[in-house]
Design a protein around this motif. Sequence first.
Motif, short mmCIF file in Angstrom:
data_model
loop_
_atom_site.label_atom_id
_atom_site.label_comp_id
_atom_site.label_asym_id
_atom_site.label_seq_id
_atom_site.Cartn_x
_atom_site.Cartn_y
_atom_site.Cartn_z
N VAL A 29 -17.02 51.78 -10.80
CA VAL A 29 -17.85 52.95 -11.10
C VAL A 29 -19.32 52.53 -11.03
O VAL A 29 -19.68 51.43 -11.47
CB VAL A 29 -17.53 53.50 -12.51
CG1 VAL A 29 -18.49 54.62 -12.90
CG2 VAL A 29 -16.08 54.01 -12.58
N GLU A 30 -20.15 53.40 -10.47
CA GLU A 30 -21.60 53.13 -10.46
C GLU A 30 -22.35 54.30 -11.08
O GLU A 30 -22.13 55.46 -10.73
CB GLU A 30 -22.11 52.91 -9.02
CG GLU A 30 -23.61 52.60 -9.00
CD GLU A 30 -24.20 52.44 -7.60
OE1 GLU A 30 -23.49 52.65 -6.61
OE2 GLU A 30 -25.40 52.12 -7.53
N TYR A 31 -23.28 53.98 -12.00
CA TYR A 31 -24.17 54.99 -12.58
C TYR A 31 -25.51 54.94 -11.84
O TYR A 31 -26.05 53.85 -11.63
CB TYR A 31 -24.50 54.69 -14.05
CG TYR A 31 -23.36 54.56 -15.02
CD1 TYR A 31 -22.16 55.24 -14.84
CD2 TYR A 31 -23.51 53.76 -16.15
CE1 TYR A 31 -21.14 55.12 -15.77
CE2 TYR A 31 -22.49 53.64 -17.09
CZ TYR A 31 -21.32 54.31 -16.88
OH TYR A 31 -20.31 54.18 -17.81
N VAL A 54 -19.22 57.20 -7.97
CA VAL A 54 -20.64 57.09 -8.34
C VAL A 54 -21.05 58.37 -9.06
O VAL A 54 -20.60 59.46 -8.72
CB VAL A 54 -21.55 56.82 -7.12
CG1 VAL A 54 -21.10 55.56 -6.39
CG2 VAL A 54 -21.60 58.00 -6.16
N ILE A 55 -21.88 58.21 -10.10
CA ILE A 55 -22.27 59.33 -10.96
C ILE A 55 -23.80 59.39 -11.03
O ILE A 55 -24.44 58.39 -11.40
CB ILE A 55 -21.72 59.13 -12.39
CG1 ILE A 55 -20.20 58.92 -12.37
CG2 ILE A 55 -22.09 60.31 -13.29
CD1 ILE A 55 -19.61 58.46 -13.70
N ASP A 56 -24.37 60.53 -10.65
CA ASP A 56 -25.83 60.67 -10.74
C ASP A 56 -26.15 62.09 -11.21
O ASP A 56 -25.46 63.05 -10.86
CB ASP A 56 -26.49 60.40 -9.38
CG ASP A 56 -27.94 59.95 -9.52
OD1 ASP A 56 -28.24 58.78 -9.19
OD2 ASP A 56 -28.78 60.76 -9.98
N ALA A 76 -18.46 60.88 -5.00
CA ALA A 76 -19.79 61.07 -5.57
C ALA A 76 -19.74 62.26 -6.52
O ALA A 76 -19.34 63.36 -6.13
CB ALA A 76 -20.81 61.31 -4.46
N VAL A 77 -20.13 62.02 -7.77
CA VAL A 77 -19.99 63.04 -8.82
C VAL A 77 -21.36 63.39 -9.40
O VAL A 77 -22.11 62.50 -9.82
CB VAL A 77 -19.07 62.52 -9.95
CG1 VAL A 77 -18.97 63.54 -11.09
CG2 VAL A 77 -17.69 62.18 -9.41
N LEU A 78 -21.66 64.69 -9.44
CA LEU A 78 -22.87 65.16 -10.11
C LEU A 78 -22.58 65.25 -11.60
O LEU A 78 -21.71 66.03 -12.03
CB LEU A 78 -23.26 66.55 -9.57
CG LEU A 78 -24.47 67.19 -10.22
CD1 LEU A 78 -25.74 66.36 -9.97
CD2 LEU A 78 -24.66 68.63 -9.68
N ASP A 83 -20.65 60.93 -19.62
CA ASP A 83 -19.34 61.57 -19.47
C ASP A 83 -18.38 60.75 -18.60
O ASP A 83 -17.44 61.30 -18.02
CB ASP A 83 -19.52 62.97 -18.87
CG ASP A 83 -20.39 63.83 -19.76
OD1 ASP A 83 -20.22 63.76 -21.00
OD2 ASP A 83 -21.26 64.55 -19.23
N VAL A 84 -18.63 59.45 -18.51
CA VAL A 84 -17.83 58.61 -17.61
C VAL A 84 -16.32 58.71 -17.89
O VAL A 84 -15.51 58.71 -16.95
CB VAL A 84 -18.32 57.14 -17.64
CG1 VAL A 84 -18.17 56.51 -19.02
CG2 VAL A 84 -17.59 56.31 -16.60
#
Length: 176
Positions: A29-31, A54-56, A76-78, A83-84
């Motif tokens: 997982v990447e923030y 990935v979360i941004d 890719a998640v907005l 909220d991971v």
Amino acid sequence: MVGSIIPSSRFTVDKMLAPVDWHACDLFVEYGPGVGTFCRPVLDRLRRDGALIVIDTNPLYIDYLKHMIGDSRFHAVLGSAEDVEAIVRAHGFEHADYVLSGLPFSTLPPGAGPAIAAATHRVLKPGGAFLVYQFSARARDYMARHFRHIDSGFELLNVLPCRLFWGWKADEDAAA
Ligand SMILES: C[S@@+](CC[C@H](N)C(=O)[O-])C[C@H]1O[C@@H](n2cnc3c(N)ncnc32)[C@H](O)[C@@H]1O
């Protein structure tokens, strides 16, 4: 909220990812991926049946990454790193093996840094690690509340020179 407009250097990327055991990595997982400096290097190293989420919080980055990276392992998640756990579950996983953060911890809203460190510790598998690169050591303070073993490094060949931390989740932390 961005922290830096200059992407991380390849020296930072290589050094940050060096301790990862890619054979044992099901979910990475990447923030705060931004324009995706780490995404391709992570996908290059990830197993063919692994996954990268990935979360941004910035919709422009998420749209850009969805457009640029056509890889079935890539999601890719907005949303926010806070909220991971829900995001990982929504993708069919219970835990992550590694979580990488490029978040600007020192400028996040009050309470967000500690909440993200706590959620990250909960979402990691025992033996997994929280990988953090930062211009300041603020992130380490939040990590130290949950991760007893933190390795540190420094990369001069980055704009700005960058601190690196690897917080390892021990087996005995599983219930923490
Ligand atoms: C310094 S930039 C990341 C740069 C990039 N990872 C690199 O290596 O060049 C920080 C990123 O964190 C994102 N961000 C800020 N707060 C966030 C949060 N709570 N959850 C997820 N992403 C966040 C910003 O939108 C931005 O893309």
